[in-house]
Design an enzyme around this catalytic site. Structure first.
Site, PDB file in Angstrom:
ATOM      1  NE  ARG A  15      -2.422  -1.370   3.400  1.00 33.20           N
ATOM      2  CZ  ARG A  15      -2.852  -1.044   4.619  1.00 33.20           C
ATOM      3  NH1 ARG A  15      -3.918  -0.302   4.766  1.00 33.20           N
ATOM      4  NH2 ARG A  15      -2.210  -1.477   5.681  1.00 33.20           N
ATOM      5  CB  ILE A 433     -28.236   1.544  11.977  1.00 33.88           C
ATOM      6  CG1 ILE A 433     -29.263   2.570  11.497  1.00 33.88           C
ATOM      7  CG2 ILE A 433     -28.012   0.519  10.888  1.00 33.88           C
ATOM      8  CD1 ILE A 433     -30.683   2.040  11.344  1.00 33.88           C
ATOM      9  N   GLY A 434     -27.030   0.169  14.902  1.00 36.06           N
ATOM     10  CA  GLY A 434     -26.176  -0.868  15.484  1.00 36.06           C
ATOM     11  C   GLY A 434     -24.901  -0.355  16.086  1.00 36.06           C
ATOM     12  CD  GLU A 486     -22.704  -3.112  14.720  1.00 36.29           C
ATOM     13  OE1 GLU A 486     -21.804  -2.985  13.862  1.00 36.29           O
ATOM     14  OE2 GLU A 486     -23.915  -3.032  14.436  1.00 36.29           O
ATOM     15  CG  HIS A 696     -23.271   9.344   5.098  1.00 36.75           C
ATOM     16  ND1 HIS A 696     -24.627   9.105   5.092  1.00 36.75           N
ATOM     17  CD2 HIS A 696     -22.681   8.168   4.815  1.00 36.75           C
ATOM     18  CE1 HIS A 696     -24.834   7.833   4.812  1.00 36.75           C
ATOM     19  NE2 HIS A 696     -23.675   7.237   4.635  1.00 36.75           N
TER      20      HIS A 696
HETATM   21  N1  GLN Z   1     -25.109  -2.606  11.922  1.00 41.74           N
HETATM   22  C1  GLN Z   1     -24.155  -1.942  11.126  1.00 41.74           C
HETATM   23  C2  GLN Z   1     -23.698  -0.656  11.783  1.00 41.74           C
HETATM   24  O1  GLN Z   1     -24.468  -0.033  12.429  1.00 41.74           O
HETATM   25  C3  GLN Z   1     -24.697  -1.622   9.758  1.00 41.74           C
HETATM   26  C4  GLN Z   1     -23.669  -0.942   8.903  1.00 41.74           C
HETATM   27  C5  GLN Z   1     -24.060  -0.840   7.441  1.00 41.74           C
HETATM   28  O2  GLN Z   1     -25.196  -0.899   7.096  1.00 41.74           O
HETATM   29  N2  GLN Z   1     -23.104  -0.655   6.570  1.00 41.74           N
HETATM   30  O3  GLN Z   1     -22.583  -0.243  11.670  1.00 41.74           O
HETATM   31 ZN    ZN Z   2     -26.180   1.308   6.598  1.00 42.20          ZN
END
Ligand code: GLN
Ligand code: ZN
Length: 761
Positions: A15, A433-434, A486, A696
């Site tokens: 890289r 979302i996690g 996570e 984002h």
């Molecule tokens: N559960 C994942 C997160 O929250 C989903 C990520 C994704 O959709 N790319 O990071």
């Molecule tokens: Zn996502």
């Protein structure tokens, strides 16, 4: 017959390219040093290909960021907001377009066909006419010649594909945009021919997708004009990723040679060669080595096929090459020291693929005996016979699928009632979302643990403390369905790949994803099987800390498959189902340990769509089945969620519905309402969360914005089905902005809830 290639990886075996870019961006390297290093990398790649014995070496495929952006800036196509005044586009502007500045947002980036490479979307505006401000192809052709004595094959992205991949504004038609570019391309090609380029590869990958009648007309007109503008330029019109949409039309185009992908869509191409023949005045370039996957090719088999091709086209007019640019595979398997021999011998990265091409050409030319090709067959045979690929229990389980009903049994509305009774969630439930921010500290602890500097108990204590902290934060915010965050995961696929059987990880197997960002896709080399629970420990721990439901979180089978290098010896359907059956065990383990809400993420489902619409249905059917198999054995009161990070799913809404997930969360805030309108036409009756703010950007949304998004959604969706959540996971965000944004989100949801409740009273 000549050997050739379509493009070489840019990033370097270690890289080096990425490091050079990032040092320059960070101001740690001067522009002169940066450019000098880029040049030496570029030349070293060419030299490598020369040493490996390639006849036609691609030049101009090297890029400082992306080849679509290279094409745009060569023609002075720079979005207005970057204050460009004409002339050759400087590096600073080039990178500003790609990465944005404080004053101007970056150009959009999107997937390069169905690969995991992302290109910068050119913006064709009416305000400035394109002009040839830098014949970069000539510059790079001359450089290869003078520095290394290589008479290279310049590689260009063709005008029709370029315009098709761009955003078109203003009132010019598609055809007018192409027409504007034709004289400029004509000049590039004429100058290259004048300089002595033996052959010029012009990529028109869109010809391997669905091409409309009007687009074909543009293609024909374009290449007729180019033939007039640059009569001495020998063009090799190159396609890849699929068979060409209309073979008979394609072979009549006025160019010197035609390039086909002889891996993807090979059957159709082969059939066309047999039935329709091939013009007797053109070169035929056959992409016989898979440029996108990492397996060695059975060269004896290809040699046998070539015998048939040689009955249609004589040897002198044939060019052998990979099916696509080698951009999509790592540099060399030689650096991999941790892969067992049996597997390593069956792998070919870019350099090994070039060796395959060169060897094959030598044999076909009669310079080497056919026995040279046998090693590849033996290596693949050994791997195929290995235990890893003959796991009886996996194969039996997969064989039984056909007799299984993939559905959940009870229908969604009935399940929803049972789930409501169990979960007792309010109207417009809120969730995320996690992932929560992956701070530097988290990454450092993981690295320490991986290196043995921190023991497993210490690492676990750290992760648990993060979970504790975030459960408390979520409770305080008043979220309804919590997540563990996570923190223990690197990325969505690696985490699972490392824990499932059948995956191999590499040390240097990087490929460019976008700009300097590289990914290291795992290799699925054996039958995939479940070894031990992967997410249960953290999820159950999180659940033990709260009375609110904690949502279990795993990556779905289609995404794991699409973001890995898959096997080539079994079908896609079989491979995806193997993953599904392994993940099902995880889902059941979560349920057994008391987790009542489980999310199976499928962000890669849409991007895996085949290039030709005719092939969509079977892909979607297979994907839907795999998803269903993952979740179909849970009890009806267990609520299954899924998540996808895109909004342009109007086309595949039926398949999304077919997943039969109780709740789906998808991106919306960047889609400007297009998604909403698709629900005006399509009745979707399950739970759905349309992301109410864009994750984002670090910006904290205003409550009114979120309120407006909720209101818009409620115009087309029933309040009882709507969930309030951000667009995607929050791992790339910082903690303060995340907490602040979620606070606003929860408040907005509560207000909307109150309004709804007063209405119904
Ligand atoms: N559960 C994942 C997160 O929250 C989903 C990520 C994704 O959709 N790319 O990071
Ligand atoms: Zn996502």
């Amino acid at each position: 017959m000549r050997s050739s290639s379509l493009g070489y990886p840019r990033i370097g075996g270690q890289r080096e390219w990425k490091k050079n870019l990032e040092a320059f961006w960070a101001g740690k390297r001067s522009k002169t040093d940066f450019l000098q290093e880029q040049k030496s990398l570029r030349l070293s790649y060419l030299q490598k290909q020369q040493q490996l014995g390639l006849d036609l070496i691609p030049v101009g495929d090297f890029s400082d960021y992306d080849h679509v952006l290279d094409t745009a800036v060569a023609f002075g196509i720079v979005p207005e907001r970057f204050a460009y005044a004409g002339g050759k586009v400087e590096e600073e502007t080039y990178f500003a377009i790609a990465r944005g500045t404080d004053d101007a947002v970056a150009a959009e980036m999107t997937k390069w066909f169905n690969t995991n490479y992302h290109y910068i979307v050119p913006e064709l505006t009416a305000s400035r006419e394109p002009a040839l401000v830098d014949n970069r192809w000539l510059r790079l052709y001359e450089e290869a010649k003078s520095e290394l004595g290589i008479n290279g094959k310049p590689v260009l992205l063709g005008p029709v594909s370029f315009v098709k991949l761009a955003k078109q504004y203003g009132n010019k038609s598609f055809s007018e945009h192409v027409q504007t570019l034709v004289p400029l391309y004509g000049q590039v090609l004429a100058e290259l021919a004048q300089a002595g380029a033996p052959l010029i590869q012009v990529d028109e990958p869109i010809l391997a997708g669905d091409v409309t009648e009007a687009e074909w007309a543009v293609v024909e007109e374009t290449y007729q004009s180019l033939a007039k503008l640059a009569p001495n330029a020998k063009l090799l019109l190159q396609t890849y990723f699929e068979s060409v949409a209309d073979y008979n039309r394609f072979i009549q185009l006025p160019v010197a040679g035609l390039g086909f992908d002889f891996v993807a869509g090979k059957e159709e191409t082969f059939q066309n060669l047999r039935v329709n023949g091939f013009p007797n005045d053109k070169l035929l370039a056959l992409g016989v080595i898979d440029g996108r996957n990492i397996w060695r090719t059975d060269l004896t088999a290809v040699n046998a096929e070539l015998k048939e091709v040689l009955q249609v086209v004589e040897r002198e007019r044939l060019i052998l090459q990979p099916s696509s640019s080698l951009l999509h595979v790592p540099v060399t398997v030689q650096s991999e020291e941790k892969i067992a021999d049996e597997l390593k011998e069956a792998i070919a990265f870019a350099d090994e693929k070039i060796i395959e091409i060169v060897s094959l050409a030598k044999v076909v030319n009669g310079h080497e005996p056919p026995s040279l090709l046998e090693a590849s067959k033996h290596a693949l045979g050994r791997l195929n016979a290995s235990e890893a690929r003959n796991n009886q229990s996996v194969q039996q389980e997969v064989a039984q699928i056909s007799s299984e009903d993939p559905s959940r049994g009870l229908d969604a509305p009935t399940r929803a009632k049972l789930q409501a009774a169990k979960l007792k969630l309010p109207l417009l439930p809120t969730t995320t979302i996690g992932s929560f921010p992956q701070t530097k500290e988290i990454r450092k602890k993981r690295l320490d643990w991986r290196k043995g500097k921190l023991d497993s108990a210490g690492y676990e204590t750290f992760i648990n403390a993060e979970i504790d902290r975030w459960i408390a934060i979520q409770e305080q915010l008043g979220l309804d369905v919590l997540v563990h965050g996570e923190f223990e995961r690197t990325d969505m696929v690696e985490f699972f790949g490392e824990k499932l059987g059948g995956f191999q990880f590499t040390t240097y197997g990087w490929v460019q994803s976008y700009g300097s960002r590289c990914v290291k896709p795992p290799i699925i080399y054996g039958d995939v099987y479940f070894k031990q629970p992967m997410t249960v420990k953290e999820t159950v721990y999180a659940q033990s800390k709260t009375d609110k439901p904690v949502k279990g979180m795993l990556t779905g089978p289609v995404t794991i498959y699409n973001w890995s290098f898959p096997r080539a010896d079994i079908t896609e359907g079989e491979a995806v189902n193997q993953i599904a059956l392994a993940l099902r065990k995880e889902v059941l383990a979560l349920e057994k340990h008391g987790i009542g809400v489980i999310q199976v993420d499928e962000p890669a489902l849409r991007e895996g769509l085949p290039l030709k619409r005719a092939k969509w249905q079977s892909y979607l059917d297979q994907s839907v089945t795999a998803f269903q198999l993952t979740v179909n054995q849970v009890k009806p009161e267990t609520q299954i969620h899924t998540h996808m990070c895109y909004s342009d799913f109007q086309d595949i809404i039926e398949a999304i519905d077919g997943l039969d997930a109780d709740v789906i969360s998808i991106e919306m805030s960047r889609s400007h309402g297009e998604l909403i309108s698709s629900f005006e036409e399509y009745t979707y009756n399950k739970g759905i969360g349309l992301g109410v703010y864009d994750i984002h950007s670090p910006r904290v949304p205003a409550k009114e914005e979120i309120a407006r998004n909720i209101e818009r959604a409620l115009n087309v969706l029933h309040p009882k089905q709507f969930w309030v959540n951000p667009d995607c996971g929050l791992k790339t965000r910082q903690e303060p902005e995340t907490v602040a944004a979620l606070k606003v989100m929860v408040e907005a949801a509560k207000e909307a809830r109150q309004t709804l409740e007063t209405k119904t009273i």
